[in-house]
Design a protein around this motif. Structure first.
Motif, PDB file in Angstrom:
ATOM      1  N   THR A   1       0.835  -1.197   0.000  1.00 20.21           N
ATOM      2  CA  THR A   1       0.000   0.000   0.000  1.00 20.21           C
ATOM      3  C   THR A   1       0.869   1.246   0.000  1.00 20.21           C
ATOM      4  OG1 THR A   1      -1.735  -1.179   1.217  1.00 20.21           O
ATOM      5  CG2 THR A   1      -1.849   1.222   1.188  1.00 20.21           C
ATOM      6  N   LEU A   2       1.813   1.313   0.916  1.00 22.01           N
ATOM      7  CA  LEU A   2       2.791   2.398   0.953  1.00 22.01           C
ATOM      8  C   LEU A   2       4.170   1.936   0.501  1.00 22.01           C
ATOM      9  CD1 LEU A   2       1.870   3.985   4.415  1.00 22.01           C
ATOM     10  CD2 LEU A   2       1.008   4.623   2.158  1.00 22.01           C
TER      11      LEU A   2
ATOM     12  N   HIS B   1      13.346  -2.367  -0.231  1.00 21.64           N
ATOM     13  CA  HIS B   1      12.023  -1.776  -0.034  1.00 21.64           C
ATOM     14  C   HIS B   1      11.881  -0.558  -0.940  1.00 21.64           C
ATOM     15  CE1 HIS B   1      11.898  -4.306   3.554  1.00 21.64           C
ATOM     16  NE2 HIS B   1      13.082  -3.818   3.867  1.00 21.64           N
ATOM     17  N   ALA B   2      10.783  -0.522  -1.700  1.00 21.09           N
ATOM     18  CA  ALA B   2      10.494   0.592  -2.611  1.00 21.09           C
ATOM     19  C   ALA B   2       9.323   1.400  -2.066  1.00 21.09           C
ATOM     20  CB  ALA B   2      10.170   0.071  -4.009  1.00 21.09           C
ATOM     21  N   LYS B   3       9.436   2.711  -2.160  1.00 23.43           N
ATOM     22  CA  LYS B   3       8.402   3.621  -1.671  1.00 23.43           C
ATOM     23  C   LYS B   3       7.443   3.953  -2.807  1.00 23.43           C
ATOM     24  CE  LYS B   3       9.846   7.644  -0.412  1.00 23.43           C
ATOM     25  NZ  LYS B   3      10.458   8.726   0.384  1.00 23.43           N
ATOM     26  N   ARG B   4       6.165   3.883  -2.532  1.00 22.82           N
ATOM     27  CA  ARG B   4       5.155   4.100  -3.570  1.00 22.82           C
ATOM     28  C   ARG B   4       5.195   5.546  -4.066  1.00 22.82           C
ATOM     29  NH1 ARG B   4      -0.928   1.593  -3.237  1.00 22.82           N
ATOM     30  NH2 ARG B   4      -1.463   1.861  -5.436  1.00 22.82           N
ATOM     31  N   PRO B   5       5.017   5.771  -5.359  1.00 19.48           N
ATOM     32  CA  PRO B   5       5.023   7.152  -5.872  1.00 19.48           C
ATOM     33  C   PRO B   5       3.932   7.993  -5.217  1.00 19.48           C
ATOM     34  CG  PRO B   5       5.232   5.584  -7.677  1.00 19.48           C
ATOM     35  CD  PRO B   5       4.939   4.778  -6.445  1.00 19.48           C
ATOM     36  N   GLY B   6       4.318   9.192  -4.784  1.00 13.88           N
ATOM     37  CA  GLY B   6       3.374  10.124  -4.182  1.00 13.88           C
ATOM     38  C   GLY B   6       3.095   9.904  -2.717  1.00 13.88           C
TER      39      GLY B   6
ATOM     40  N   LYS C   1     -13.657  -7.495   9.897  1.00 11.43           N
ATOM     41  CA  LYS C   1     -14.515  -7.250  11.058  1.00 11.43           C
ATOM     42  C   LYS C   1     -15.385  -6.012  10.872  1.00 11.43           C
ATOM     43  CE  LYS C   1     -13.325 -10.493  14.053  1.00 11.43           C
ATOM     44  NZ  LYS C   1     -14.305 -11.431  14.646  1.00 11.43           N
ATOM     45  N   GLN C   2     -14.870  -5.016  10.163  1.00 13.50           N
ATOM     46  CA  GLN C   2     -15.611  -3.776   9.908  1.00 13.50           C
ATOM     47  C   GLN C   2     -15.485  -3.424   8.419  1.00 13.50           C
ATOM     48  OE1 GLN C   2     -13.117  -3.748  12.385  1.00 13.50           O
ATOM     49  NE2 GLN C   2     -14.458  -4.053  14.145  1.00 13.50           N
ATOM     50  N   PRO C   3     -16.097  -4.201   7.530  1.00 13.17           N
ATOM     51  CA  PRO C   3     -15.967  -3.906   6.091  1.00 13.17           C
ATOM     52  C   PRO C   3     -16.613  -2.590   5.689  1.00 13.17           C
ATOM     53  CG  PRO C   3     -17.605  -5.620   6.463  1.00 13.17           C
ATOM     54  CD  PRO C   3     -16.943  -5.373   7.787  1.00 13.17           C
ATOM     55  N   GLU C   4     -17.560  -2.103   6.483  1.00 18.45           N
ATOM     56  CA  GLU C   4     -18.219  -0.843   6.144  1.00 18.45           C
ATOM     57  C   GLU C   4     -17.302   0.361   6.324  1.00 18.45           C
ATOM     58  OE1 GLU C   4     -18.952  -1.878  10.430  1.00 18.45           O
ATOM     59  OE2 GLU C   4     -19.077  -2.906   8.487  1.00 18.45           O
ATOM     60  N   ASN C   5     -16.167   0.184   7.011  1.00 24.88           N
ATOM     61  CA  ASN C   5     -15.208   1.276   7.202  1.00 24.88           C
ATOM     62  C   ASN C   5     -14.056   1.232   6.208  1.00 24.88           C
ATOM     63  OD1 ASN C   5     -16.332   0.738  10.193  1.00 24.88           O
ATOM     64  ND2 ASN C   5     -15.681   2.864  10.033  1.00 24.88           N
ATOM     65  N   GLY C   6     -14.027   0.229   5.334  1.00 26.07           N
ATOM     66  CA  GLY C   6     -12.829  -0.017   4.547  1.00 26.07           C
ATOM     67  C   GLY C   6     -12.909   0.422   3.102  1.00 26.07           C
ATOM     68  N   ILE C   7     -11.731   0.766   2.578  1.00 27.78           N
ATOM     69  CA  ILE C   7     -11.516   1.023   1.151  1.00 27.78           C
ATOM     70  C   ILE C   7     -10.468   0.025   0.687  1.00 27.78           C
ATOM     71  CG2 ILE C   7     -10.715   2.657  -0.584  1.00 27.78           C
ATOM     72  CD1 ILE C   7     -11.645   4.913   1.198  1.00 27.78           C
ATOM     73  N   ALA C   8     -10.873  -0.879  -0.209  1.00 22.71           N
ATOM     74  CA  ALA C   8      -9.953  -1.899  -0.713  1.00 22.71           C
ATOM     75  C   ALA C   8      -9.131  -1.312  -1.855  1.00 22.71           C
ATOM     76  CB  ALA C   8     -10.730  -3.127  -1.184  1.00 22.71           C
ATOM     77  N   LEU C   9      -7.828  -1.207  -1.645  1.00 19.10           N
ATOM     78  CA  LEU C   9      -6.932  -0.667  -2.659  1.00 19.10           C
ATOM     79  C   LEU C   9      -6.355  -1.791  -3.514  1.00 19.10           C
ATOM     80  CD1 LEU C   9      -4.896   1.916  -0.544  1.00 19.10           C
ATOM     81  CD2 LEU C   9      -6.902   2.339  -1.946  1.00 19.10           C
ATOM     82  N   LYS C  10      -5.978  -1.439  -4.717  1.00 20.19           N
ATOM     83  CA  LYS C  10      -5.280  -2.391  -5.570  1.00 20.19           C
ATOM     84  C   LYS C  10      -3.850  -2.555  -5.062  1.00 20.19           C
ATOM     85  CE  LYS C  10      -3.786  -3.169 -10.330  1.00 20.19           C
ATOM     86  NZ  LYS C  10      -3.733  -2.604 -11.707  1.00 20.19           N
ATOM     87  N   PRO C  11      -3.387  -3.789  -4.845  1.00 21.59           N
ATOM     88  CA  PRO C  11      -2.018  -3.967  -4.332  1.00 21.59           C
ATOM     89  C   PRO C  11      -0.990  -3.371  -5.287  1.00 21.59           C
ATOM     90  CG  PRO C  11      -3.259  -6.011  -4.156  1.00 21.59           C
ATOM     91  CD  PRO C  11      -4.094  -5.078  -4.978  1.00 21.59           C
TER      92      PRO C  11
ATOM     93  N   GLU D   1       5.161  -0.763  -9.459  1.00 22.61           N
ATOM     94  CA  GLU D   1       5.074  -0.045 -10.734  1.00 22.61           C
ATOM     95  C   GLU D   1       5.522   1.409 -10.553  1.00 22.61           C
ATOM     96  OE1 GLU D   1       2.075  -3.340 -10.590  1.00 22.61           O
ATOM     97  OE2 GLU D   1       2.588  -1.620  -9.317  1.00 22.61           O
ATOM     98  N   ALA D   2       6.309   1.891 -11.513  1.00 23.77           N
ATOM     99  CA  ALA D   2       6.880   3.238 -11.383  1.00 23.77           C
ATOM    100  C   ALA D   2       5.861   4.332 -11.676  1.00 23.77           C
ATOM    101  CB  ALA D   2       8.082   3.380 -12.319  1.00 23.77           C
ATOM    102  N   ASN D   3       4.885   4.085 -12.543  1.00 21.65           N
ATOM    103  CA  ASN D   3       3.917   5.112 -12.950  1.00 21.65           C
ATOM    104  C   ASN D   3       2.590   4.969 -12.205  1.00 21.65           C
ATOM    105  OD1 ASN D   3       5.764   6.100 -14.871  1.00 21.65           O
ATOM    106  ND2 ASN D   3       5.098   4.558 -16.360  1.00 21.65           N
ATOM    107  N   ASP D   4       2.631   4.546 -10.978  1.00 23.05           N
ATOM    108  CA  ASP D   4       1.411   4.317 -10.207  1.00 23.05           C
ATOM    109  C   ASP D   4       0.911   5.624  -9.596  1.00 23.05           C
ATOM    110  OD1 ASP D   4      -0.377   2.254  -8.652  1.00 23.05           O
ATOM    111  OD2 ASP D   4       0.397   3.648  -7.149  1.00 23.05           O
ATOM    112  N   ASN D   5      -0.419   5.813  -9.647  1.00 18.98           N
ATOM    113  CA  ASN D   5      -1.069   6.976  -9.021  1.00 18.98           C
ATOM    114  C   ASN D   5      -2.178   6.537  -8.073  1.00 18.98           C
ATOM    115  OD1 ASN D   5       0.463   8.967 -10.410  1.00 18.98           O
ATOM    116  ND2 ASN D   5      -0.808   8.653 -12.228  1.00 18.98           N
ATOM    117  N   GLY D   6      -2.059   5.325  -7.549  1.00 14.86           N
ATOM    118  CA  GLY D   6      -3.133   4.773  -6.731  1.00 14.86           C
ATOM    119  C   GLY D   6      -3.433   5.569  -5.482  1.00 14.86           C
TER     120      GLY D   6
END
Length: 426
Positions: free
Chosen positions: A146-147, A160-165, A245-255, A259-264
């Motif tokens: 995610t990060l 370890h690679a840091k996600r763009p942005g 346990k609390q799916p109503e609080n969650g945002i599922a991100l794409k793993p 990728e270098a050009n990611d804007n997730g």
């Protein structure tokens, strides 16, 4: 003469054969006598001890071990199967003593296992900070995929690679949210990574594996232990099982797989920004309206619809208003003043204000960092000069010359002043 010598030789040869045959007969007779002789030991009153039975040696330790194990099992059954002393004993009231003890032992083992799989603390976070230091909403975000994306190879080990942005995301979102980085990795592995990922501590809290709940082979992040109002909590994770346990609080991100050009991450900024600026009473209702949809794209469409509705409302208001004529309109031929378009919406105004303020703060921080770096470099240069001066003083002391202040050319002369000028002043 020849006959006499021949007869003598034959007599000598015959005597030798007779001697050897007699020796052979003597040796054979002694051998037969020695073979017929049998040695006997003296008799004693003591009888030889009987050999131990091999079967008894084999079964004796097995019997002892079985007895010890059986005793331990029976003792443990009665100890862990003792009555609870509360309403739980009602379930086993109709059973006999052995059956009730067995079921109470199983019940205690299940409770122990359940407690071991719970988070280490009931409240993972301290109480919220008061205004103006606190934030009205809490954003829980995962670390792995995610990060950060981690890889391992025999040549380089862990990398370890840091996600763009990610730097901009954490710094900008920290204005609106209390950021909590929650990972299922142990603290000893994740803490060094997070220290480099977030050196300015935009994330107020960091939670690790000891704060998760282990169920069915998965580490689950139970938000009920955060000590926060769940109507103000949003969790972003690349593994939906983590917030089951609390799916109503969650945002599922794409793993994120490196990728270098990611804007997730950056794509979610307008939506999260709008949530914080519009101040909804329950974020779970907002997230529920996006079920089955990609939030950044859906929010962009909804925002365009709101802007169009705002423009249509403004046009309707303009049609109902009488035309205003003033001196400027008369000089231009009598045409009424026409504005180019509707004023910006409340969300647009607040967004512009927040982003401008954030940009100014970032510029000030960069200037302060540059000044700090210059001061640091000047201090390092002074340290180098001090080292050279100390070395020179040590060399002077070793040579027997009088020790002078740094920069002085002679004894009793002010620092940094030439010797000739000092003599002229005298």
């Amino acid at each position: 003469m020849l006959r006499q010598s021949t007869s003598r030789l034959s007599n000598v040869y015959g005597r030798r054969q007779f001697g050897t045959s007699s020796l052979r007969l003597t040796e054979q007779s002694t051998a037969t006598k020695s073979s017929s002789f049998k040695a006997t030991l003296p008799k004693s009153d003591k009888k030889p001890a009987k050999a131990d039975n091999d079967k008894s040696k084999f079964w004796k330790p097995i019997a002892i071990g079985s007895g010890v194990i059986s005793g331990a099992l029976i003792g443990g059954l009665f100890y862990y199967g003792r009555p609870f002393g509360d309403i739980r004993d009602e379930k086993f009231a109709t059973e006999n003593m052995m059956s009730a003890s067995y079921h109470r032992s199983i019940e205690r083992f299940r409770e122990f296992r359940h407690d071991m799989h719970k988070p280490m603390w009931d409240d993972l976070l301290p109480d919220p900070l008061p205004e103006p230091y606190g934030r009205p909403y809490t954003l829980v975000i995962n670390m792995d995929e995610t990060l950060v994306y981690s890889t391992w190879s025999r040549e380089h080990g862990w990398r370890h690679a840091k996600r763009p942005g990610v730097d901009y995301f954490l710094s900008y979102m920290s204005q609106f949210f209390e950021i909590v980085i929650f990972t299922s990795q142990p603290a000893m592995n994740a803490k060094p990574i997070l220290d480099k990922l977030d050196p300015y501590q935009y994330a107020m809290y960091k939670l690790f594996r000891d704060g998760t709940r282990y169920e069915n082979g998965h580490y689950i992040k139970d938000l009920s232990h955060l000590n926060r109002d769940l109507s103000k909590v949003i969790i972003m994770d690349s593994n939906p099982q983590a917030f089951s346990k609390q799916p109503e609080n969650g945002i599922a991100l794409k793993p994120w797989k490196g990728e270098a050009n990611d804007n997730g991450l950056l794509e979610y900024i307008p939506f999260l920004e709008a949530v914080a600026l519009t101040n909804p009473s329950d974020t779970r209702l907002v997230l529920k309206s996006f079920d089955g949809k990609y939030i950044p794209e859906e929010w962009s469409l909804r925002e365009k619809e709101m802007e169009e509705a705002h423009r249509q409302q403004w046009l309707a208001e303009q049609k109902g208003k009488p035309s205003q004529r003033n001196l400027g309109s008369l000089l231009r031929g009598g045409a009424a003043d026409q504005t180019e378009g509707p004023p910006p919406t409340y969300l647009q105004q607040m967004r512009k204000h927040v982003r401008d303020t954030f940009a100014q703060e970032q510029d000030q921080m960069k200037k302060q960092q540059e000044l700090m770096m210059k001061d640091y470099e000047m201090q390092m240069e002074k340290m180098k000069d001090m080292k050279m001066t100390v070395w020179e003083l040590m060399a002077q002391a070793a040579s027997g010359q009088p020790i002078m202040p740094p920069g002085a050319d002679g004894p009793g002369q002010p620092q940094g002043q030439p010797q000739e000028q000092g003599q002229q002043q005298q």
